[in-house]
Structures are given as structure tokens and as C-alpha cells.
Write a protein that holds these residues in place. Structure first.
Motif, PDB file in Angstrom:
ATOM      1  N   GLU A 249       0.794  -1.230   0.000  1.00 50.87           N
ATOM      2  CA  GLU A 249       0.000   0.000   0.000  1.00 50.87           C
ATOM      3  C   GLU A 249       0.834   1.293   0.000  1.00 50.87           C
ATOM      4  OE1 GLU A 249      -3.384   1.052  -0.234  1.00 50.87           O
ATOM      5  OE2 GLU A 249      -3.172  -0.918  -1.174  1.00 50.87           O
ATOM      6  N   GLY A 250       1.288   1.691  -1.157  1.00 53.59           N
ATOM      7  CA  GLY A 250       1.962   2.979  -1.249  1.00 53.59           C
ATOM      8  C   GLY A 250       3.300   3.052  -0.519  1.00 53.59           C
ATOM      9  N   GLN A 251       3.848   1.918  -0.143  1.00 56.55           N
ATOM     10  CA  GLN A 251       5.136   1.930   0.554  1.00 56.55           C
ATOM     11  C   GLN A 251       6.253   1.683  -0.456  1.00 56.55           C
ATOM     12  OE1 GLN A 251       3.910   3.208   3.560  1.00 56.55           O
ATOM     13  NE2 GLN A 251       5.533   1.979   4.444  1.00 56.55           N
ATOM     14  N   PHE A 252       7.358   2.340  -0.243  1.00 53.28           N
ATOM     15  CA  PHE A 252       8.461   2.231  -1.189  1.00 53.28           C
ATOM     16  C   PHE A 252       9.766   2.218  -0.405  1.00 53.28           C
ATOM     17  CE2 PHE A 252      11.536   4.027  -4.188  1.00 53.28           C
ATOM     18  CZ  PHE A 252      11.299   3.219  -5.276  1.00 53.28           C
ATOM     19  N   ARG A 253      10.668   1.318  -0.789  1.00 54.84           N
ATOM     20  CA  ARG A 253      11.950   1.236  -0.090  1.00 54.84           C
ATOM     21  C   ARG A 253      13.085   1.540  -1.066  1.00 54.84           C
ATOM     22  NH1 ARG A 253      11.937  -3.964   1.627  1.00 54.84           N
ATOM     23  NH2 ARG A 253      10.640  -3.495   3.422  1.00 54.84           N
ATOM     24  N   THR A 262       3.964   6.874  -0.528  1.00 58.06           N
ATOM     25  CA  THR A 262       3.532   7.545  -1.748  1.00 58.06           C
ATOM     26  C   THR A 262       2.029   7.401  -1.819  1.00 58.06           C
ATOM     27  OG1 THR A 262       3.371   5.707  -3.280  1.00 58.06           O
ATOM     28  CG2 THR A 262       5.581   6.511  -2.832  1.00 58.06           C
ATOM     29  N   ASP A 263       1.416   8.119  -2.768  1.00 51.52           N
ATOM     30  CA  ASP A 263      -0.023   7.899  -2.876  1.00 51.52           C
ATOM     31  C   ASP A 263      -0.345   7.113  -4.155  1.00 51.52           C
ATOM     32  OD1 ASP A 263       0.416   9.811  -4.730  1.00 51.52           O
ATOM     33  OD2 ASP A 263      -1.069  11.239  -3.964  1.00 51.52           O
ATOM     34  N   ARG A 264       0.580   6.284  -4.587  1.00 46.42           N
ATOM     35  CA  ARG A 264       0.313   5.385  -5.719  1.00 46.42           C
ATOM     36  C   ARG A 264       0.342   3.946  -5.196  1.00 46.42           C
ATOM     37  NH1 ARG A 264       1.660   9.635 -10.142  1.00 46.42           N
ATOM     38  NH2 ARG A 264       1.854  11.232  -8.582  1.00 46.42           N
ATOM     39  N   THR A 265      -0.606   3.175  -5.610  1.00 44.48           N
ATOM     40  CA  THR A 265      -0.626   1.778  -5.178  1.00 44.48           C
ATOM     41  C   THR A 265       0.280   0.961  -6.080  1.00 44.48           C
ATOM     42  OG1 THR A 265      -2.863   1.990  -4.408  1.00 44.48           O
ATOM     43  CG2 THR A 265      -2.081  -0.233  -4.786  1.00 44.48           C
ATOM     44  N   LEU A 266       1.063   0.101  -5.503  1.00 39.43           N
ATOM     45  CA  LEU A 266       1.916  -0.769  -6.289  1.00 39.43           C
ATOM     46  C   LEU A 266       1.163  -2.064  -6.507  1.00 39.43           C
ATOM     47  CD1 LEU A 266       4.951   0.095  -4.135  1.00 39.43           C
ATOM     48  CD2 LEU A 266       4.536   0.871  -6.452  1.00 39.43           C
ATOM     49  N   THR A 267       0.806  -2.265  -7.752  1.00 42.85           N
ATOM     50  CA  THR A 267       0.030  -3.473  -8.043  1.00 42.85           C
ATOM     51  C   THR A 267       0.974  -4.647  -8.210  1.00 42.85           C
ATOM     52  OG1 THR A 267       0.073  -2.728 -10.305  1.00 42.85           O
ATOM     53  CG2 THR A 267      -1.955  -2.347  -9.095  1.00 42.85           C
ATOM     54  N   PRO A 339       4.726  13.067  -0.467  1.00 41.51           N
ATOM     55  CA  PRO A 339       4.117  11.838  -1.011  1.00 41.51           C
ATOM     56  C   PRO A 339       3.266  12.082  -2.253  1.00 41.51           C
ATOM     57  CG  PRO A 339       3.607  12.077   1.338  1.00 41.51           C
ATOM     58  CD  PRO A 339       4.346  13.304   0.934  1.00 41.51           C
ATOM     59  N   GLU A 340       2.548  13.232  -2.285  1.00 41.57           N
ATOM     60  CA  GLU A 340       1.659  13.443  -3.433  1.00 41.57           C
ATOM     61  C   GLU A 340       2.433  13.748  -4.712  1.00 41.57           C
ATOM     62  OE1 GLU A 340       1.989  15.223  -0.701  1.00 41.57           O
ATOM     63  OE2 GLU A 340       1.268  17.287  -0.907  1.00 41.57           O
ATOM     64  N   TYR A 341       3.737  13.993  -4.593  1.00 40.35           N
ATOM     65  CA  TYR A 341       4.542  14.291  -5.777  1.00 40.35           C
ATOM     66  C   TYR A 341       5.523  13.174  -6.122  1.00 40.35           C
ATOM     67  CZ  TYR A 341       2.713  18.989  -5.188  1.00 40.35           C
ATOM     68  OH  TYR A 341       1.892  20.065  -5.079  1.00 40.35           O
ATOM     69  N   VAL A 342       5.395  12.065  -5.456  1.00 44.07           N
ATOM     70  CA  VAL A 342       6.261  10.930  -5.776  1.00 44.07           C
ATOM     71  C   VAL A 342       5.671  10.180  -6.976  1.00 44.07           C
ATOM     72  CG1 VAL A 342       7.100   8.696  -4.968  1.00 44.07           C
ATOM     73  CG2 VAL A 342       7.153  10.666  -3.430  1.00 44.07           C
ATOM     74  N   HIS A 343       6.470  10.024  -8.013  1.00 43.78           N
ATOM     75  CA  HIS A 343       6.035   9.273  -9.199  1.00 43.78           C
ATOM     76  C   HIS A 343       6.643   7.878  -9.130  1.00 43.78           C
ATOM     77  CE1 HIS A 343       4.840  13.010 -11.381  1.00 43.78           C
ATOM     78  NE2 HIS A 343       5.717  13.525 -10.559  1.00 43.78           N
ATOM     79  N   LYS A 350       6.409   2.544 -17.411  1.00 45.47           N
ATOM     80  CA  LYS A 350       5.092   3.175 -17.466  1.00 45.47           C
ATOM     81  C   LYS A 350       4.729   3.715 -16.085  1.00 45.47           C
ATOM     82  CE  LYS A 350       0.456   2.045 -19.205  1.00 45.47           C
ATOM     83  NZ  LYS A 350      -0.173   2.707 -18.059  1.00 45.47           N
ATOM     84  N   ALA A 351       4.149   4.920 -16.056  1.00 43.81           N
ATOM     85  CA  ALA A 351       3.802   5.529 -14.765  1.00 43.81           C
ATOM     86  C   ALA A 351       2.639   4.801 -14.117  1.00 43.81           C
ATOM     87  CB  ALA A 351       3.451   6.995 -14.978  1.00 43.81           C
ATOM     88  N   LEU A 352       2.743   4.625 -12.798  1.00 47.25           N
ATOM     89  CA  LEU A 352       1.611   4.074 -12.048  1.00 47.25           C
ATOM     90  C   LEU A 352       0.716   5.242 -11.673  1.00 47.25           C
ATOM     91  CD1 LEU A 352       3.597   1.701  -9.674  1.00 47.25           C
ATOM     92  CD2 LEU A 352       2.494   1.142 -11.846  1.00 47.25           C
ATOM     93  N   THR A 353      -0.591   5.049 -11.852  1.00 46.95           N
ATOM     94  CA  THR A 353      -1.490   6.180 -11.594  1.00 46.95           C
ATOM     95  C   THR A 353      -1.716   6.356 -10.094  1.00 46.95           C
ATOM     96  OG1 THR A 353      -3.295   4.660 -11.982  1.00 46.95           O
ATOM     97  CG2 THR A 353      -2.711   6.140 -13.784  1.00 46.95           C
ATOM     98  N   LYS A 354      -2.123   7.577  -9.764  1.00 44.84           N
ATOM     99  CA  LYS A 354      -2.404   7.916  -8.374  1.00 44.84           C
ATOM    100  C   LYS A 354      -3.624   7.179  -7.872  1.00 44.84           C
ATOM    101  CE  LYS A 354      -0.844  12.647  -7.837  1.00 44.84           C
ATOM    102  NZ  LYS A 354      -1.130  13.888  -7.187  1.00 44.84           N
TER     103      LYS A 354
END
Ligand code: ADP
Ligand code: MG
Length: 356
Positions: A249-253, A262-267, A339-343, A350-354
Motif C-alpha cells: 500500500e503505497g510503501q516504497f523502499r 507515496t499515494d500510488r498503489t503498487l500493483t 508523497p503526493e509528488y512521488v512518481h 510506465k507511470a503508475l497512476t495515483k
């Protein structure tokens, strides 16, 4: 005035396909800017629209006319290039009036059209000079003047300002913006200058290797790049790109182990390898921030300062601060990425959508 439609346009030179299927609808009165790395096909695309090159495949429509097979003279377009070929022995007035004279227009009409174009471009006092008596910027203005006397359906510009020095380029950029407002004609403009693209365009078309990567208004491309290519191409200084792993859920290491929200979900599966992007202005220095680094270089530009910060994982990122930043080189800092500006970009770029 007219819109321009490109339908699945291809162009090969011998074996090499340099335009590889371009679809684009340019609206009537729109200002569209083509950008992309050198050699990606911007000029070729413009020359195809102008009829200086013949498409290998596809269709080009100007207004309501299919011009795909027509020679340049029958397309009613004006082209302005980087090198402004003026006739050296003709005055400014004669240079500007020449296209109309060749088209057999009566003298009075030529004189009136030249006068009007001269007013638009403030060339009045220069009309009786020869090109050698003009500065580079004035010559380029005459070349533009010559292109507007014919009242074309649309204007095509190929890096028209790149031969001018920096100050003049800024001035001419503003003049081109004014010209567009005044003439309200369709304009297609090729440049490699970020600022020209961002400030002049209604929409920017980003090309890479003969294909369109993304089309959109400047800020949309800046804020929501569709892929890693556009993310790193639009914006100066460039977006910072870091590799790491997403873990739910939006976590990134990051590679150095620091964890970000981040506010993007990693599928997909946990521990997905992704690239993360953050622009220099979206990083905050924060004594509690999760990302650790050391300032390597401080560039003070006046309004802004850019900090080059070495991260523990070995990469260097750029952080934008106010011009009067007191920070010194060699200082250890901690940072927070808004977080809202993390791409985030998947392994294909390909960009992951917000998240909604
Ligand atoms: N007349 C030509 N013959 C062969 N190759 C060409 C010709 N014109 C352009 N090219 C090639 O097509 C590619 C795109 O060129 P160009 O459209 O000028 O790129 P850009 O304007 O984006 O820098 C380049 O690899 C260039 O070498
Ligand atoms: Mg070019």
C-alpha cells in the motif's frame, strides 16, 4: 487558418524508418510544440507536414483537404527555419514582399501586406535596409515577417531561435507568443528549448525515435508524465530518479533501506522493483525525514539554490531551495519526499497512476 490531422504517418529513408506511425490532431489556431532528443524525427515530421518530404505511408490533412500528395506550394503553409535565408541584395521591404510578388499579387496589395507585417513585428524603421545592415535577431524577424505576409493556413517553425543569443531568444520568444495571439493561426513549432516549449505551447508533443510518447498541455506533462521518458525529458533540472522496491500500500523502499510513503498503489506481487521519481522542488529538508544524505555541491543561482545531495546508496539527487539557502557543502541532511509528488514507474517505465 486550419487544423492539421496526421493519420498513421510513416517515413523511411532507404531502409531506415524515422517516423514510425504518428497520429495527431492539431486544432485550428492551436500552438503545438514538438520536442524530443536530437534525431528523433521532429524536423522530418515538420517537413512532412510542409510537403518538403513525402510520406511513405499514412495521410496528412490540412483544413478539410488531404494534402498527402501535394507539393509544398499547394499547401498554403509558411515555414521558418533556424537559418533565415534572406536575399542579400534585396531590402527588407523587398525580401518580405517577395513571396507575394512571385504569386503575382498587385503592387499596392504587396505594399499593404508588407506594411502590416512590419507593424506586427516592429520592422517599420528597417524596411529600406539590406540584410547585412541588420542584427541576427532583426534578420530572423524579417524571415518571420516574410512568412506572415502570405496569410498562410498555418505556420511551421523549426528551431527558429536557436541561432540567437540567450537574451535575444527570450525577446523573440515573447514576440512569437504575441504574434500567435495577434494572428490567431495554427502554429507547429519544433524546439529543444524547455522554456520555449513550456511557455509557448497549448500542447506539447514529446517524440522519441519517430513515435509520440505523450501529448498534452505543458503542465499536465510536467505533473503527470505517462512514462519515464517524458518524466525525465520534461523539466529542467531533470526529475530525480531512484530505484527501489515497492512493498504494498503505497510503501516504497530505496536501495539504502529508507522507506517512503507515496499515494500510488503498487500493483502485483510484493517487493515489486520500480523506479521512483521526484522533482527537485518536491523534496523538503526535514530533521526527522527518512532519507539521509550529505550535501556535495551547492549551486546558488539567485532566485533558487540547488543542492546536490549524495545519498547513502550512492546516488546523487538534486534538491531545490530558496536562493538565500544558508546550507553549506559537506553538511549532513535528512529529507522528506512529498508523497503526493512521488512518481512511480513499473519495470517497463510506465507511470503508475495515483490512488483515487
Ligand atoms: N534526407 C535524409 N536522408 C536520410 N536520413 C535522414 C534524412 N533526413 C533525416 N534523416 C534521419 O532521420 C532521423 C531524424 O532526423 P530529424 O527529423 O532531423 O531529427 P530531429 O529534428 O528530431 O533532430 C535522423 O536519424 C536523421 O539522420
Ligand atoms: Mg531538427
Amino acid at each position: 487558418m486550419a487544423g492539421i490531422v496526421l493519420r498513421d504517418v510513416h517515413k523511411s529513408f532507404g531502409e531506415v524508418e524515422v517516423i514510425r506511425g504518428v497520429d495527431l490532431e492539431i486544432e485550428d489556431r492551436e500552438f503545438v510544440v514538438f520536442v524530443g532528443p536530437s534525431g528523433c524525427g521532429k524536423s522530418t515530421m515538420l517537413r512532412l507536414i510542409g510537403g518538403l518530404e513525402e510520406a511513405t505511408e499514412g495521410q496528412i490533412i490540412i483544413g478539410d483537404q488531404d494534402v498527402t500528395g501535394l507539393p509544398p506550394a499547394e499547401r498554403s503553409l509558411s515555414m521558418v527555419f533556424q537559418s533565415y535565408a534572406l536575399y542579400p541584395h534585396k531590402t527588407v521591404r523587398e525580401n518580405m514582399g517577395f513571396p507575394l510578388k512571385m504569386a503575382g499579387e498587385p503592387k499596392e496589395q504587396v505594399a499593404a501586406a508588407v506594411q502590416e507585417a512590419a507593424n506586427v513585428l516592429q520592422l517599420g524603421p528597417l524596411l529600406d535596409r539590406l540584410p547585412k545592415e541588420l542584427s541576427g535577431g532583426q534578420r530572423q524577424r524579417v524571415a518571420i515577417g516574410r512568412s506572415i505576409v502570405r496569410a498562410p493556413l498555418a505556420f511551421l517553425f523549426d528551431e527558429p531561435l536557436s541561432n540567437l543569443d540567450a537574451a535575444l531568444r527570450v525577446q523573440m520568444r515573447v514576440e512569437i507568443a504575441r504574434l500567435h495571439r495577434r494572428l490567431r493561426s495554427t502554429m507547429v513549432y519544433v524546439t529543444h528549448d524547455q522554456v520555449e516549449a513550456m511557455t509557448l505551447a497549448h500542447r506539447i508533443v514529446v517524440f522519441s525515435e519517430g513515435q509520440i510518447e505523450q501529448i498534452g498541455p505543458p503542465l499536465e506533462l510536467y505533473e503527470n508524465p505517462a512514462n519515464l521518458f517524458v518524466a525525465t525529458f520534461i523539466g529542467s533540472p531533470m526529475m530525480n530518479i531512484l530505484s527501489g522496491k515497492g512493498f504494498g500500500e503505497g510503501q516504497f523502499r530505496l536501495e539504502d533501506g529508507s522507506e517512503l510513503k507515496t499515494d500510488r498503489t503498487l500493483t502485483g506481487a510484493a517487493e515489486t522493483a520500480v523506479q521512483m521519481g521526484i522533482r527537485p522542488e518536491h523534496i523538503e529538508l526535514d530533521s526527522e525525514g527518512p532519507v539521509h544524505g550529505k550535501i556535495a555541491v551547492v549551486e546558488r543561482l539567485g532566485a533558487d539554490s540547488f543542492l546536490h545531495v549524495d545519498l547513502e546508496a550512492g546516488t546523487t539527487i538534486l534538491v531545490r531551495q530558496n536562493g538565500n539557502s544558508f546550507l553549506e557543502e559537506e553538511t549532513k541532511v535528512r529529507m522528506r519526499f512529498l508523497p503526493e509528488y512521488v512518481h512511480l514507474f513499473n519495470p517497463e517505465g510506465k507511470a503508475l497512476t495515483k490512488n483515487a
